[in-house]
Design a protein around this motif. Structure first.
Motif, PDB file in Angstrom:
ATOM      1  N   MET A   1      -9.104  29.277 -20.829  1.00 42.99           N
ATOM      2  CA  MET A   1      -9.091  28.767 -19.457  1.00 42.99           C
ATOM      3  C   MET A   1     -10.347  27.958 -19.182  1.00 42.99           C
ATOM      4  SD  MET A   1      -7.719  32.028 -17.216  1.00 42.99           S
ATOM      5  CE  MET A   1      -7.610  31.108 -15.687  1.00 42.99           C
ATOM      6  N   PRO A   2     -10.503  26.804 -19.833  1.00 46.48           N
ATOM      7  CA  PRO A   2     -11.740  26.030 -19.655  1.00 46.48           C
ATOM      8  C   PRO A   2     -11.990  25.703 -18.179  1.00 46.48           C
ATOM      9  CG  PRO A   2     -10.016  24.716 -20.704  1.00 46.48           C
ATOM     10  CD  PRO A   2      -9.544  26.114 -20.719  1.00 46.48           C
ATOM     11  N   LYS A   3     -13.248  25.877 -17.752  1.00 47.49           N
ATOM     12  CA  LYS A   3     -13.572  25.755 -16.326  1.00 47.49           C
ATOM     13  C   LYS A   3     -13.387  24.339 -15.808  1.00 47.49           C
ATOM     14  CE  LYS A   3     -18.514  25.579 -17.491  1.00 47.49           C
ATOM     15  NZ  LYS A   3     -19.799  26.303 -17.354  1.00 47.49           N
ATOM     16  N   GLU A   4     -13.369  23.356 -16.712  1.00 47.70           N
ATOM     17  CA  GLU A   4     -13.139  21.980 -16.283  1.00 47.70           C
ATOM     18  C   GLU A   4     -11.730  21.808 -15.714  1.00 47.70           C
ATOM     19  OE1 GLU A   4     -16.238  22.379 -19.227  1.00 47.70           O
ATOM     20  OE2 GLU A   4     -14.088  22.841 -19.387  1.00 47.70           O
ATOM     21  N   ILE A   5     -10.810  22.661 -16.154  1.00 48.75           N
ATOM     22  CA  ILE A   5      -9.420  22.595 -15.688  1.00 48.75           C
ATOM     23  C   ILE A   5      -9.128  23.703 -14.677  1.00 48.75           C
ATOM     24  CG2 ILE A   5      -7.001  22.831 -16.434  1.00 48.75           C
ATOM     25  CD1 ILE A   5      -8.019  21.520 -19.107  1.00 48.75           C
ATOM     26  N   PHE A   6      -9.626  24.912 -14.958  1.00 50.88           N
ATOM     27  CA  PHE A   6      -9.394  26.048 -14.073  1.00 50.88           C
ATOM     28  C   PHE A   6     -10.607  26.232 -13.162  1.00 50.88           C
ATOM     29  CE2 PHE A   6      -6.698  26.624 -17.739  1.00 50.88           C
ATOM     30  CZ  PHE A   6      -5.515  27.108 -17.217  1.00 50.88           C
ATOM     31  N   GLY A   7     -10.797  25.255 -12.273  1.00 52.26           N
ATOM     32  CA  GLY A   7     -11.950  25.279 -11.378  1.00 52.26           C
ATOM     33  C   GLY A   7     -11.775  26.240 -10.219  1.00 52.26           C
ATOM     34  N   ASP A   8     -12.776  26.271  -9.332  1.00 46.47           N
ATOM     35  CA  ASP A   8     -12.762  27.210  -8.208  1.00 46.47           C
ATOM     36  C   ASP A   8     -11.595  26.963  -7.257  1.00 46.47           C
ATOM     37  OD1 ASP A   8     -15.016  28.411  -9.196  1.00 46.47           O
ATOM     38  OD2 ASP A   8     -16.403  27.260  -7.934  1.00 46.47           O
TER      39      ASP A   8
END
Length: 336
Positions: free
Chosen positions: A31-38
């Motif tokens: 779940m890379p944070k660049e895609i699964f952001g806040d």
């Protein structure tokens, strides 16, 4: 009912049940944070299978040959009331084993209740002992000492624990020997997982894969090991034992040594879709049938039909092009 076979003669034996698509980590390979952001929108509660729906489907799958259940996510400990579900699943006739895969962050506050409900097996994800490396991989800056303290706590309660390490070239292969030494001395099985092209968001390529042979050769510089016979048909991990103390390591070799030929796994997403492969493009909506009031017989027929038509063997057929161009469901959605 009779056990069912797919087009390649493979029975259904394992069901992995995702109980949530949410996670408190943002691991680069999942779940890379660049895609699964806040601001990422996860499934609303009413779209998740209820515990009663999960129990009903588990009973139906068990009648078709499933013996093992594994609860996954996302991070399954984010689903409220999980011990209640464990108790329900413990009563399903034909189920011989229930496990849970977790990143371990919330384990201390839930371990005792899960154990009291009947859960005995945990797989805990930990990709490095070096704090900066682990913090970078999990995308939250969380250090390994928190997870390790929860591993010790769960082990003291009585859980059988395996630790899963996803190995990526240029990221954490330097952690192979430190991780091996640490868990060998504690008698905890460490499983090395080849970096896989699950979903389409983790920038996978063959160049980032550290193969089982490469990992084994690294371990062989320090340890003498011998192979362990598989416990059952369809066992995924290739297992080895340290000759000096009997602790085990395992290898999940989806890329370099495919195990499609004996794959007995089905996957149920948190919103009730049935997937017959980790690398599937689409699933079959069981939740819709359940909520439309279909009978057990009708549901059994639907499940059997999906499995009987199954031909999946993605890891046998993987190329750089299929990995890049095939649309695949994300691992955080259907569980690893």
């Amino acid at each position: 009912m009779e056990a069912i076979l797919d087009k390649l003669g493979r029975p259904i034996r394992d069901l992995r049940i995702s109980v949530t698509d949410r996670c408190n980590f943002r691991c680069s390979y999942c779940m890379p944070k660049e895609i699964f952001g806040d601001d990422y929108v996860f499934l609303p509660k009413d779209e998740l299978l209820t515990f009663e729906e999960v129990e009903r489907l588990a009973r139906l799958f068990a009648s078709l040959g499933v013996k093992k259940l594994r609860l996954t996510g996302g991070e399954p400990l984010l689903r409220r009331g999980l011990p209640e579900l464990i108790r329900k699943l413990m009563d399903v006739r034909g189920i011989e084993d229930i496990g849970l895969t977790t990143n371990g962050v919330l384990l201390r506050q839930h371990a005792r209740a899960l154990y009291d409900a009947g859960l005995r097996r945990l797989n805990i994800s930990l990709d490095a002992l070096e704090p900066d490396t682990f913090g970078e991989i999990n995308g939250r800056g969380t250090g390994p000492e928190l997870i390790l303290s929860h591993v010790d706590y769960a082990k003291d309660i009585g859980f059988d624990i395996k630790v899963n390490m996803v190995v990526q070239k240029g990221v954490n292969e330097s952690e192979i020997l430190p991780m091996a030494a640490f868990f060998k001395e504690r008698g905890i099985t460490l499983r090395f997982i080849e970096f896989m092209d699950v979903g389409n968001d983790n920038a996978w390529s063959f160049r980032k894969v550290v193969t089982k042979k490469e990992i084994f050769d690294i371990l062989n510089t320090s340890y003498a090991m011998e192979p362990v016979d598989e416990d059952y048909y369809g066992e995924v991990a290739k297992r080895y034992r340290y000759k000096d103390n009997g602790s085990e390591v395992g290898f999940i070799t989806s890329v370099s040594e495919s195990f499609c030929a004996t794959c007995t796994r089905a996957r149920l997403s948190s919103d009730g879709k049935l997937y017959t492969c980790l690398f599937a493009s689409e699933g079959f909506d069981l939740r819709e049938l359940v909520r439309k009031g279909q009978s057990d017989e009708e549901l059994l027929e639907a499940i059997s039909d999906v499995w009987n038509r199954r031909t999946d063997r993605y890891s046998d057929e993987r190329t750089e092009q299929t990995a890049k161009n095939r649309k695949k469901i994300g691992m955080s959605y259907i569980g690893g």
